[in-house]
Enzyme design. Sequence first.
Site, PDB file in Angstrom:
ATOM      1  CE  LYS A   1      -3.908   0.398   2.279  1.00 29.34           C
ATOM      2  NZ  LYS A   1      -4.905   0.406   3.376  1.00 29.34           N
ATOM      3  CB  VAL A   2       2.251   3.300  -2.392  1.00 30.74           C
ATOM      4  CG1 VAL A   2       2.984   4.617  -2.608  1.00 30.74           C
ATOM      5  CG2 VAL A   2       3.243   2.139  -2.343  1.00 30.74           C
TER       6      VAL A   2
END
Length: 214
Positions: free
Chosen positions: A83-84
Amino acid sequence: MDIYLDTADLEQLRAGASYGVIDGVTTNPSLVAKTGMPFAEIVPKILEIVDGPISFEVLSTDCDGIVAEGRKLAAVHENVVVKVPIIREGIKAIKQLASEGIKVNATLCFQPLQALLVAKAGAAYVSPFIGRLDDISTDGMELIEQIVQMYANYDMATQVIVASVRHPLHIQQAALIGADICTVPYSVFDKMFNHPLTDLGLERFLADAEKIPK
């Protein structure tokens, strides 16, 4: 539409997985912190419970840091999705990670143009936060409609994960719009089973069954 559980709570994950309808898991630093367990311990335990994509979030906010964390997370297991956050440095990192074959979930999406950028950067998933938009009197589901339509226009491969779900109606609306995935807290998932007429009907059937001659 796939259903993910948005939690790092192991008991909730076991309970949800027992029904055989959970396709994946999303987590974030806040959810992991609630478990009181070190990150290194919680990751393998979650992977043991759910066999599907499992999102873990990076903590860095610069491109090099995000890429380094993303590589380390992805190396833990083939099911891990990195997750970014959708920030400028995050877009650069998504492009780099995607070029290395690492699946990225672009998180904290609140408008269609952010979704367009992450799709062009190669993100496997985008997570629009509908509940937080509803909280500020904006229609979160309208955002889902816009992103789904935009991706369909250009046959973009990025999958839409409806996130920040507040109630079962959000899940129903997401499915009707055609979102790929809906990630939900366990409390909301549990409400999907419920309807008073189901309970009443079962009660009557069982009562009538007692009248059948033995």
